[in-house]
Design a protein around this motif. Structure first.
Motif, PDB file in Angstrom:
ATOM      1  N   ALA A   1     -16.311 -30.941 -54.652  1.00 40.67           N
ATOM      2  CA  ALA A   1     -15.006 -31.350 -54.117  1.00 40.67           C
ATOM      3  C   ALA A   1     -14.071 -30.160 -53.920  1.00 40.67           C
ATOM      4  O   ALA A   1     -13.383 -30.060 -52.890  1.00 40.67           O
ATOM      5  CB  ALA A   1     -14.375 -32.385 -55.038  1.00 40.67           C
TER       6      ALA A   1
ATOM      7  N   TYR B   1     -20.131 -40.290 -57.876  1.00 42.49           N
ATOM      8  CA  TYR B   1     -18.863 -39.599 -58.152  1.00 42.49           C
ATOM      9  C   TYR B   1     -19.102 -38.251 -58.817  1.00 42.49           C
ATOM     10  O   TYR B   1     -18.480 -37.242 -58.457  1.00 42.49           O
ATOM     11  CB  TYR B   1     -17.982 -40.486 -59.040  1.00 42.49           C
ATOM     12  N   LYS B   2     -20.024 -38.219 -59.776  1.00 39.08           N
ATOM     13  CA  LYS B   2     -20.329 -36.975 -60.498  1.00 39.08           C
ATOM     14  C   LYS B   2     -20.912 -35.915 -59.561  1.00 39.08           C
ATOM     15  O   LYS B   2     -20.546 -34.742 -59.629  1.00 39.08           O
ATOM     16  CB  LYS B   2     -21.310 -37.262 -61.637  1.00 39.08           C
TER      17      LYS B   2
ATOM     18  N   ARG C   1      -8.983 -29.112 -60.052  1.00 37.79           N
ATOM     19  CA  ARG C   1     -10.052 -30.070 -59.784  1.00 37.79           C
ATOM     20  C   ARG C   1     -11.341 -29.747 -60.541  1.00 37.79           C
ATOM     21  O   ARG C   1     -12.363 -30.389 -60.329  1.00 37.79           O
ATOM     22  CB  ARG C   1     -10.346 -30.118 -58.279  1.00 37.79           C
TER      23      ARG C   1
ATOM     24  N   SER D   1     -18.131 -34.682 -57.189  1.00 42.90           N
ATOM     25  CA  SER D   1     -17.094 -33.897 -57.875  1.00 42.90           C
ATOM     26  C   SER D   1     -17.487 -32.430 -58.032  1.00 42.90           C
ATOM     27  O   SER D   1     -16.625 -31.568 -58.137  1.00 42.90           O
ATOM     28  CB  SER D   1     -16.796 -34.492 -59.251  1.00 42.90           C
TER      29      SER D   1
END
Length: 614
Positions: A547, A540-541, A598, A544
């Motif tokens: 993203a 996820y890191k 974001r 991100s």
């Protein structure tokens, strides 16, 4: 084969024209300027010979080939020199050096042979004018050019293969701005006798041979000119070969000066400085010599670069906008004014945040600030004019204004496209090579990537603008759009647009699919690296961090694709103009929101900035 060096030499150092740091910016600016002039000048010659049917003759066929070779000849050395100056690096890999030798000798040989072929062409034209079209038929012209390439390729391969057998020890500094074959041989610690013999033998054969052919042709030409009784006839005959004679003199005199200077001082910078004359200056001057001394080229260049001679003297276009209904104009004005102000303010805040916050002084945010600047400029090329037209209830845009709008719009759109590709590469390095990120993405490389985006965008835009300038327009001057869109302009022309369409589609594929391929490749590697991470939090890191960029890329390419699909369905309807609002206005407006919503770093920087302003 790779040489068996005891020290395993993998690179050379190009010392360049000067090692003084204070001279490097001057050299960079000077050579970049000369390189752009060379490319643009020779490209204009090629376009002029292609577009003007009067120049579809053997003489101009050879000239267009010479211009193409001159572009390639300069491109083998100058870009690497500019990159080295900009990155403050003198390194060229062993493979890169051998490749440069091979390509440089190839184009130098083709240049030399083409000048000989052009001398023969002038000999036939002046000495055998009645048989000229029979002798210089298309088949023979093609064979002569092909023979030039074959001989030069064999010469280039022989030189490169001879260089590959050499062994190098510790001294790998080349006192030149490119890998010059003589300088490389002098650095070798193995026996170079065979290399010297081959070089001098081939130099005499491929240097002296063409020169003898040129001298013989001009002896016959001078003999024929002297036999002409009238002074006017002599002048007319000589004028047909004056440009070629000037180019030949420049090429051989500068080449001879280089080798005379290198014979006197093998290891000094004087040889490198002298070689600038025939590697950079001569290809740069060739278009000027042919355009200044040749009426046919002058006339053709006017047709390519100057305003077309329309029978109706078109001086303006009408931009029909998104709608012609009067009751909708206040709504459109308010909506687009709001979007424009949001775009400018939003992107300006991103730029100010990245400048003011030291935590954002990283490659990722450096590219983001450049993207924000490009977004402001893209929107500013068309929205203000649209708002002025609505407010003044006028649809007029001048011819000059339309061409200017086309130029700047394409520049900033291409810059946008390439910056997104550069940002994808930045994310690829950050995720796939995190330990080497700061080394790879150093300030000089970041600056070079942005500079390269500008260098690609400006010549491409200039080419499209010059191609648009050659079009003729009749009575139908209504553009069903809110700005001067290139495709719409081309469809309005009443002259032949085949060349424009060919250049536009070829460049679109090259500059559209090329960056997209780079982005897709970067993200395929990124996804592969993310999948290899074991923990869900780690995945996820990692995801991100890219993203926001992925969202902007998706928005940019999806809206662009939507525009051209709608344009393909209805080219002359307002639906195409309405669809183009997405990537010309909406996408630049949304980019700051995507990055601020974001991205925690941008949020924090914007809070600090707003706190300072309050």
């Amino acid at each position: 084969m790779e040489p068996g060096n005891d020290t395993q030499i993998s690179e050379f150092l190009l010392l360049g024209l000067s090692e003084e740091p204070q001279l490097q910016p001057l050299l960079f600016g000077l050579f970049l300027y000369m390189y752009l002039i060379t490319v643009c000048g020779n490209l204009l010659i090629i376009l002029a010979t292609i577009s003007d049917s009067h120049l579809h003759t053997p003489m101009y066929f050879f000239l267009s080939n010479l211009s193409f070779v001159d572009i390639c000849f300069t491109s083998t050395t100058v870009p690497k020199m500019l990159a080295n100056i900009q990155t403050q690096s003198k390194v060229i890999t062993y493979a890169g050096c051998i490749t440069q030798i091979c390509v440089f000798t190839l184009f130098a040989g083709v240049d030399d042979c083409l000048l000989t072929v052009m001398a023969y062409d002038r000999y036939v034209a002046i000495c055998h004018p009645l048989h000229y079209t029979v002798i210089m038929n298309p088949w023979l012209c093609g064979k002569l050019v092909l023979a030039s390439w074959i001989m030069s390729l064999l010469y280039s391969l022989s030189q490169s293969l001879m260089a590959l057998r050499l062994s190098f020890c510790t001294h790998v500094e080349i006192p030149h701005f490119f890998c010059e074959i003589n300088q490389v041989i002098h650095l070798a610690c193995s026996d170079t006798l065979l290399n010297d013999i081959v070089i001098y033998f081939v130099a005499v054969l491929l240097g002296g041979g063409p020169l003898i052919g040129i001298l013989y042709s001009y002896c016959k030409i001078l003999s024929s000119i002297r036999a002409i009784s009238s002074v006017h006839g002599r002048h007319k005959a000589f004028s047909t070969c004056a440009s070629h004679l000037s180019v030949v003199s420049l090429f051989y005199c500068t080449g001879m000066a280089v080798y005379l200077s290198s014979a006197a001082t093998h290891s000094s910078h004087s040889s490198a400085a002298a070689s600038v004359m025939y590697t950079v200056v001569t290809p740069m001057l060739n278009p000027f010599i042919y355009s200044l001394r040749n009426k046919d080229i002058k006339r053709a260049l006017k047709g390519v670069t100057m305003k077309p001679g329309n029978d109706t003297h078109i001086s303006e276009f009408l931009l029909l906008g998104l709608s012609e209904k009067p009751e909708l104009q206040p709504l459109i004005f308010g909506l687009f004014l709001s979007m424009y102000l949001i775009t400018v303010c939003g992107n300006l805040l991103i730029i100010l945040a990245t400048i003011s916050d030291s935590h954002l002084h990283t490659p990722m945010y450096f590219f983001l600030s450049n993207l924000s600047f490009a977004d402001i400029c893209v929107t500013s090329t068309n929205i203000p004019k649209m708002l002025v037209n609505i407010q003044t209830q006028s649809k007029v845009i001048t011819y000059a204004g339309c061409i200017t709008q086309v130029f700047f719009y394409i520049v900033f759109l291409v810059l946008d496209d390439f910056l997104l590709t550069v940002m994808a590469y930045d994310r690829y390095v950050a995720i796939c090579h995190p330990l080497h990120y700061t080394v790879i993405m150093n300030p000089w490389l970041c600056g070079m990537l942005v500079l390269a985006s500008w260098i690609i965008g400006v010549p491409y835009s200039l080419l499209q603008t010059l191609m648009a300038l050659r079009l003729s327009f009749c009575t139908h001057v209504e553009i069903p759009h809110f700005f001067c869109e290139l495709y719409q302009m081309i469809h309005l022309a009443c002259s032949d647009t085949f060349l424009n369409a060919m250049v536009t589609y070829f460049a679109t594929v090259l500059l559209g699919i090329g960056p997209l391929t780079g982005i897709l490749y970067s993200y395929s590697k990124i996804i592969s690296s993310i999948c290899a991470i074991s923990s869900a939090q780690g995945k996820y890191k990692a995801f991100s961090t890219c993203a926001s960029h992925l969202s902007v890329v998706s928005l940019f390419y999806c809206t662009s694709l939507g525009v051209y699909l709608s344009a393909g369905a209805a080219r002359s309807s307002p639906s195409s103009a309405a669809a183009s609002v997405m990537y010309t206005v909406v996408t630049p407006m949304l980019n700051p929101f995507i990055y601020s919503l974001r991205n925690k770093d941008i949020k924090r920087a914007l809070k600090r900035l707003s706190g300072r302003m309050v």
